[in-house]
Design a protein around this motif. Sequence first.
Motif, PDB file in Angstrom:
ATOM      1  N   GLY A 184       5.433  -3.599   5.706  1.00  0.00           N
ATOM      2  CA  GLY A 184       4.332  -3.871   4.784  1.00  0.00           C
ATOM      3  C   GLY A 184       4.735  -4.857   3.697  1.00  0.00           C
ATOM      4  O   GLY A 184       3.940  -5.717   3.296  1.00  0.00           O
ATOM      5  N   SER A 211      -1.594   1.607   6.690  1.00  0.00           N
ATOM      6  CA  SER A 211      -1.903   0.218   6.333  1.00  0.00           C
ATOM      7  C   SER A 211      -1.506  -0.774   7.419  1.00  0.00           C
ATOM      8  O   SER A 211      -1.766  -1.971   7.288  1.00  0.00           O
ATOM      9  N   PHE A 235       0.813  -1.211   0.000  1.00  0.00           N
ATOM     10  CA  PHE A 235       0.000   0.000   0.000  1.00  0.00           C
ATOM     11  C   PHE A 235       0.851   1.268   0.000  1.00  0.00           C
ATOM     12  O   PHE A 235       2.029   1.261   0.351  1.00  0.00           O
TER      13      PHE A 235
END
Length: 310
Positions: free
Chosen positions: A151, A94, A88
């Motif tokens: 992430g 996120s 993201f």
Amino acid sequence: MKPLIEVKDLTVSYRIGLKKLKAVDSVSFKIEPGETLGLVGESGCGKSTLGRALLRLAPIASGQIFFDGQEISTIPEKQLRREMQMIFQDPLASLNPRMSVGEIIREPLAIHKMENQMERVYELLDLVGLPRPSVGRYPHEFSGGQRQRIGIARALALKPRFLVCDEPISALDISIQAQIVNLLQDLQKELDLTYLFIAHDLSMIRYISNHVAVMYLGKFVEVGEADELYKNPQHPYTQLLFNSIPLLDPVQERLRKPPLLSSEIPSPLSPPPGCPFSTRCPHATQRCKDEAPRLQDLGSSQSACHLTKR
């Protein structure tokens, strides 16, 4: 070679009041295994919506998406998540602030009931260049680049083959962007990953991509090999985008005249008839205003412009 991703006439639309907004309008393309398709265009042109549609996170009005030859609507949800993941744009937004790094990375492993979960968490931390003691810390304790590495680790947890990178460097400092892009390239080679890389940074798109697609008001207006497209852009909109890249020489940058545009970008709720770029293109003819051009093959690229010569 069979493409890993094949999209045929994909349309994603939303009902807004009495009008229909086509965020993605009859788009077709392929991505070969181990390659990167770079996707560029102005904000609001449909780039992120297209990426989400590939992961079945946006409603598909019509068209087909194939993953390794199988239509994604026929793939069970859990299997799809193992094969396709997203990185993201905003790494802080996120990541769950109430979960530790170890919990964040372990979550998809737990959902899919994978074995040796903590062993895999430590393996992923090593893979993205984070120290193992990070498992007990929380997202707010990390820098932006480190959060994006978290992430990336989470996206890789289930060993997917395809990643949608939705502007993964736009929220990062310039000094960190190259590190994340180099990490993504190293991971691509090591794990044989395939990417759709969405970005505003045209120079970075050229650096990381094998092919580039240029999007305007939900449509692809030009697609081609990255180096060739940057050297010789065919569509007036592509030329406009590339002319907006700042020159390294400050004197030349000051002397350069900005491109002339006849109007503001049209509303996607009321796109112009004919070519979607006709209201802004300095070369538009009456045919451009009446008839929508199709992508025509130019050898190393495709361009949707009536004025492009084969």
